[in-house]
Write a protein that holds these residues in place. Structure first.
Motif, PDB file in Angstrom:
ATOM      1  N   GLU A 102      70.040 -83.626  30.104  1.00  0.00           N
ATOM      2  CA  GLU A 102      70.755 -84.840  30.510  1.00  0.00           C
ATOM      3  C   GLU A 102      72.206 -84.899  30.026  1.00  0.00           C
ATOM      4  O   GLU A 102      72.543 -84.437  28.936  1.00  0.00           O
ATOM      5  N   LEU A 103      73.051 -85.567  30.851  1.00  0.00           N
ATOM      6  CA  LEU A 103      74.441 -85.857  30.462  1.00  0.00           C
ATOM      7  C   LEU A 103      74.471 -86.493  29.071  1.00  0.00           C
ATOM      8  O   LEU A 103      73.804 -87.498  28.826  1.00  0.00           O
ATOM      9  N   HIS A 104      75.245 -85.921  28.165  1.00  0.00           N
ATOM     10  CA  HIS A 104      75.250 -86.406  26.776  1.00  0.00           C
ATOM     11  C   HIS A 104      76.503 -85.913  26.054  1.00  0.00           C
ATOM     12  O   HIS A 104      77.274 -85.114  26.589  1.00  0.00           O
ATOM     13  N   TRP A 105      76.673 -86.395  24.843  1.00  0.00           N
ATOM     14  CA  TRP A 105      77.720 -85.879  23.958  1.00  0.00           C
ATOM     15  C   TRP A 105      77.211 -85.954  22.534  1.00  0.00           C
ATOM     16  O   TRP A 105      76.126 -86.471  22.267  1.00  0.00           O
ATOM     17  N   HIS A 106      77.973 -85.395  21.600  1.00  0.00           N
ATOM     18  CA  HIS A 106      77.581 -85.430  20.184  1.00  0.00           C
ATOM     19  C   HIS A 106      78.812 -85.269  19.310  1.00  0.00           C
ATOM     20  O   HIS A 106      79.901 -84.955  19.810  1.00  0.00           O
ATOM     21  N   LYS A 107      78.601 -85.496  18.019  1.00  0.00           N
ATOM     22  CA  LYS A 107      79.723 -85.484  17.069  1.00  0.00           C
ATOM     23  C   LYS A 107      80.183 -84.077  16.731  1.00  0.00           C
ATOM     24  O   LYS A 107      81.246 -83.888  16.146  1.00  0.00           O
ATOM     25  N   GLN A 108      79.332 -83.078  17.033  1.00  0.00           N
ATOM     26  CA  GLN A 108      79.637 -81.700  16.666  1.00  0.00           C
ATOM     27  C   GLN A 108      80.074 -80.917  17.906  1.00  0.00           C
ATOM     28  O   GLN A 108      79.719 -81.270  19.027  1.00  0.00           O
ATOM     29  N   ALA A 109      80.811 -79.838  17.672  1.00  0.00           N
ATOM     30  CA  ALA A 109      81.142 -78.928  18.768  1.00  0.00           C
ATOM     31  C   ALA A 109      79.922 -78.069  19.077  1.00  0.00           C
ATOM     32  O   ALA A 109      79.112 -77.785  18.200  1.00  0.00           O
ATOM     33  N   GLU A 110      79.797 -77.680  20.346  1.00  0.00           N
ATOM     34  CA  GLU A 110      78.646 -76.894  20.820  1.00  0.00           C
ATOM     35  C   GLU A 110      79.118 -75.584  21.415  1.00  0.00           C
ATOM     36  O   GLU A 110      79.924 -75.576  22.346  1.00  0.00           O
ATOM     37  N   TRP A 111      78.618 -74.495  20.885  1.00  0.00           N
ATOM     38  CA  TRP A 111      78.871 -73.136  21.406  1.00  0.00           C
ATOM     39  C   TRP A 111      77.550 -72.613  21.929  1.00  0.00           C
ATOM     40  O   TRP A 111      76.504 -72.911  21.339  1.00  0.00           O
ATOM     41  N   ALA A 112      77.559 -71.864  23.017  1.00  0.00           N
ATOM     42  CA  ALA A 112      76.282 -71.406  23.574  1.00  0.00           C
ATOM     43  C   ALA A 112      76.361 -69.981  24.084  1.00  0.00           C
ATOM     44  O   ALA A 112      77.421 -69.525  24.547  1.00  0.00           O
ATOM     45  N   TYR A 113      75.230 -69.301  24.018  1.00  0.00           N
ATOM     46  CA  TYR A 113      75.054 -67.947  24.541  1.00  0.00           C
ATOM     47  C   TYR A 113      73.874 -67.962  25.507  1.00  0.00           C
ATOM     48  O   TYR A 113      72.773 -68.381  25.128  1.00  0.00           O
ATOM     49  N   MET A 114      74.092 -67.517  26.742  1.00  0.00           N
ATOM     50  CA  MET A 114      73.022 -67.519  27.743  1.00  0.00           C
ATOM     51  C   MET A 114      72.131 -66.297  27.531  1.00  0.00           C
ATOM     52  O   MET A 114      72.596 -65.149  27.603  1.00  0.00           O
ATOM     53  N   ILE A 115      70.856 -66.537  27.253  1.00  0.00           N
ATOM     54  CA  ILE A 115      69.906 -65.458  26.961  1.00  0.00           C
ATOM     55  C   ILE A 115      69.277 -64.921  28.245  1.00  0.00           C
ATOM     56  O   ILE A 115      69.076 -63.705  28.382  1.00  0.00           O
ATOM     57  N   ASN A 130      88.377 -82.441  34.577  1.00  0.00           N
ATOM     58  CA  ASN A 130      86.978 -82.021  34.565  1.00  0.00           C
ATOM     59  C   ASN A 130      86.817 -80.510  34.570  1.00  0.00           C
ATOM     60  O   ASN A 130      87.778 -79.740  34.684  1.00  0.00           O
ATOM     61  N   PHE A 131      85.561 -80.133  34.437  1.00  0.00           N
ATOM     62  CA  PHE A 131      85.183 -78.734  34.269  1.00  0.00           C
ATOM     63  C   PHE A 131      83.810 -78.533  34.885  1.00  0.00           C
ATOM     64  O   PHE A 131      82.929 -79.388  34.740  1.00  0.00           O
ATOM     65  N   ALA A 132      83.629 -77.419  35.579  1.00  0.00           N
ATOM     66  CA  ALA A 132      82.291 -77.009  36.032  1.00  0.00           C
ATOM     67  C   ALA A 132      82.294 -75.496  36.153  1.00  0.00           C
ATOM     68  O   ALA A 132      83.306 -74.892  36.548  1.00  0.00           O
ATOM     69  N   ASP A 133      81.190 -74.873  35.803  1.00  0.00           N
ATOM     70  CA  ASP A 133      81.109 -73.418  35.946  1.00  0.00           C
ATOM     71  C   ASP A 133      79.645 -73.005  35.956  1.00  0.00           C
ATOM     72  O   ASP A 133      78.765 -73.771  35.555  1.00  0.00           O
ATOM     73  N   ASP A 134      79.403 -71.765  36.402  1.00  0.00           N
ATOM     74  CA  ASP A 134      78.091 -71.144  36.311  1.00  0.00           C
ATOM     75  C   ASP A 134      78.138 -70.092  35.211  1.00  0.00           C
ATOM     76  O   ASP A 134      79.092 -69.303  35.147  1.00  0.00           O
ATOM     77  N   VAL A 135      77.131 -70.098  34.364  1.00  0.00           N
ATOM     78  CA  VAL A 135      77.065 -69.113  33.271  1.00  0.00           C
ATOM     79  C   VAL A 135      75.782 -68.303  33.420  1.00  0.00           C
ATOM     80  O   VAL A 135      74.714 -68.862  33.666  1.00  0.00           O
ATOM     81  N   LYS A 136      75.940 -66.987  33.261  1.00  0.00           N
ATOM     82  CA  LYS A 136      74.820 -66.052  33.414  1.00  0.00           C
ATOM     83  C   LYS A 136      74.539 -65.383  32.073  1.00  0.00           C
ATOM     84  O   LYS A 136      75.218 -65.656  31.074  1.00  0.00           O
ATOM     85  N   ILE A 137      73.562 -64.457  32.117  1.00  0.00           N
ATOM     86  CA  ILE A 137      73.162 -63.742  30.897  1.00  0.00           C
ATOM     87  C   ILE A 137      74.389 -63.164  30.199  1.00  0.00           C
ATOM     88  O   ILE A 137      75.211 -62.487  30.828  1.00  0.00           O
ATOM     89  N   GLY A 138      74.505 -63.423  28.915  1.00  0.00           N
ATOM     90  CA  GLY A 138      75.592 -62.853  28.128  1.00  0.00           C
ATOM     91  C   GLY A 138      76.869 -63.668  28.163  1.00  0.00           C
ATOM     92  O   GLY A 138      77.844 -63.293  27.518  1.00  0.00           O
ATOM     93  N   ASP A 139      76.896 -64.774  28.910  1.00  0.00           N
ATOM     94  CA  ASP A 139      78.089 -65.621  28.969  1.00  0.00           C
ATOM     95  C   ASP A 139      77.999 -66.762  27.946  1.00  0.00           C
ATOM     96  O   ASP A 139      76.923 -67.066  27.430  1.00  0.00           O
ATOM     97  N   LEU A 140      79.147 -67.403  27.709  1.00  0.00           N
ATOM     98  CA  LEU A 140      79.260 -68.429  26.668  1.00  0.00           C
ATOM     99  C   LEU A 140      79.822 -69.723  27.232  1.00  0.00           C
ATOM    100  O   LEU A 140      80.476 -69.735  28.267  1.00  0.00           O
ATOM    101  N   TRP A 141      79.604 -70.806  26.475  1.00  0.00           N
ATOM    102  CA  TRP A 141      80.415 -71.999  26.679  1.00  0.00           C
ATOM    103  C   TRP A 141      80.714 -72.626  25.327  1.00  0.00           C
ATOM    104  O   TRP A 141      80.091 -72.298  24.317  1.00  0.00           O
ATOM    105  N   TYR A 142      81.691 -73.518  25.326  1.00  0.00           N
ATOM    106  CA  TYR A 142      82.074 -74.248  24.116  1.00  0.00           C
ATOM    107  C   TYR A 142      82.532 -75.634  24.526  1.00  0.00           C
ATOM    108  O   TYR A 142      83.483 -75.776  25.295  1.00  0.00           O
TER     109      TYR A 142
END
Ligand code: MN
Ligand code: MN
Length: 402
Positions: A102-115, A130-142
């Motif tokens: 769900e659409l959300h936010w938090h106090k901390q920064a979020e980094w991610a790795y797609m498994i 705004n921002f939108a993208d598709d992330v695949k295996i081995g890609d990141l977001w922050y």
């Protein structure tokens, strides 16, 4: 080559003993756990002293199962030494209806790795960009702290690792759009959006968190919302899968920090692959703690904590490791397949100091006097090593379980 002791360990019933130390364990005991942690059951003779636990497995944590997926976390509550980073392992279901976080936010920064799989992610910043993208295996977001975002699986589903720059973070403690509206007087919600109360009669009575929704359009352009304020200036995703690795005989590494992924101001990372028999060489990090996630294979790490103390831990896919600030360590591939893991740092930059290079850039006579070696040792040191894995490492008598 496995030693006789190792053969006995893996083929027979492992016992915490050798010719001169320890004794058999008559039970109660969990032999499968003992086999997974040979360096705890029979530590290398070089291990010494009291060292905090630096290992935790996602198999040992509560899993939150919901419509749409599951999530589990290793935070400072599970692994108390991990004050800088909390890690979340999350799955979103495949299908025509796919899992949504769900659409959300938090106090901390979020980094991610797609498994595995593929996700569509969205976000909006404080300037209405705004921002939108598709992330695949081995890609990141922050996503920087406070920035609202969403994650939805494509039809194939997805699983990913989330990393937060605070060990006390919890995935169950985020600001959710549905929950906020359920905790706001309905007439205020109606007034806020300029709609009638009837329009809002089906608002969720509590958080959704995870749920199923029609899969997003396969093509990103068909899902695009044009903002009059433009796109976010620093892109929140990074296609690490497209980055060329630094290759060496013993493996390869990809380094990603704010130098090549400018949005990622509080998380730096290295994706390390070590071939069987290889090691991530002896080193330390002069800026911050290291949080590790093991993606594939088996390995072990000895952490030297100063004060004449060191302890060795065993790792396998799905495990988290931790190295407190400045402590010396190596990671050895102890399996028959590549060992792949992430090194994560709460920092804007990746930096390490290699023992080998340090000694190579120090007067050789001084090094020889320290280590009681001659030039046959100092001549092998490498001044230019920009590579973090030593190739062709052979296990020797010195690291045998005695
Ligand atoms: Mn989030
Ligand atoms: Mn390290």
């Amino acid at each position: 080559m496995k030693t006789n002791i190792e053969n006995a360990f893996w083929n027979g019933l492992p016992q915490p003993q050798n010719a001169t130390r320890g004794g058999t364990d008559s039970g109660p005991r969990d032999v499968s756990r003992d086999r997974e942690n040979p360096d705890l059951l029979i530590p290398p003779i070089t291990d010494k002293g009291t060292v905090p636990n630096l290992h935790f497995s996602f198999s040992n944590v509560h899993n939150r199962l919901e419509e749409g997926g599951w999530t589990r976390e290793i935070t400072a509550r599970e692994l108390p030494v991990s004050t800088t980073i909390a890690g979340i392992n999350m799955r979103l279901r495949p299908g025509q209806l796919t899992g949504v976080r769900e659409l959300h936010w938090h106090k901390q920064a979020e980094w991610a790795y797609m498994i595995s799989g593929k996700a569509r992610i969205t976000a909006v910043d404080g300037e209405g960009r705004n921002f939108a993208d598709d992330v695949k295996i081995g890609d990141l977001w922050y996503f920087p702290a406070g920035i609202p975002h969403s994650i939805q699986a494509h039809t194939e589903g997805c699983e990913f690792l989330l990393v937060f720059d605070d060990g006390m973070f919890s995935e169950n403690d985020t600001f959710l759009v549905s929950e906020w509206l359920s905790r706001t007087p309905l007439d205020i919600v109606a007034k806020n959006f300029g709609v009638s109360l009837e329009t809002l009669e089906s608002l969720p009575p509590k958080e959704k968190y995870f749920f199923l929704a029609p899969a997003p359009p396969e093509t990103l352009a068909n899902d695009e919302v044009i903002s009059p304020n433009g796109r976010v200036p620093q892109w929140f995703s990074y296609h690490l899968s497209q980055q060329a690795p630094i290759k060496v005989a013993g493996g390869q590494v990809k380094i990603v920090d704010s130098g090549n992924f400018p949005a990622s101001k509080t998380i730096a990372a290295a994706l390390v692959e070590v071939q069987p028999g290889g090691i991530r060489e002896l080193h330390w990090h002069p800026n911050t703690d290291e949080w590790q996630y093991y993606l594939e294979g088996k390995g072990r790490m000895t952490v030297f904590t100063a004060s004449d103390k060191a302890r060795t831990f065993d790792f396998r896919a799905g495990d988290v490791g931790y190295v407190p600030f400045a402590m010396g360590h190596y990671v050895e591939n102890t399996g028959d397949t590549p060992l792949i893991f992430l090194e994560i740092f709460r920092s804007d930059r990746f930096v390490d100091i290699l023992l080998n290079q340090w000694l190579a850039l120090t007067p050789p006579e001084l090094v020889q006097a320290h280590l009681n070696v001659d030039e046959s040792f100092t001549n092998t040191l490498s001044k230019n090593k920009a590579i973090i894995i030593q190739p062709d490492y052979k296990r020797t008598e010195a690291i045998e379980r005695d």
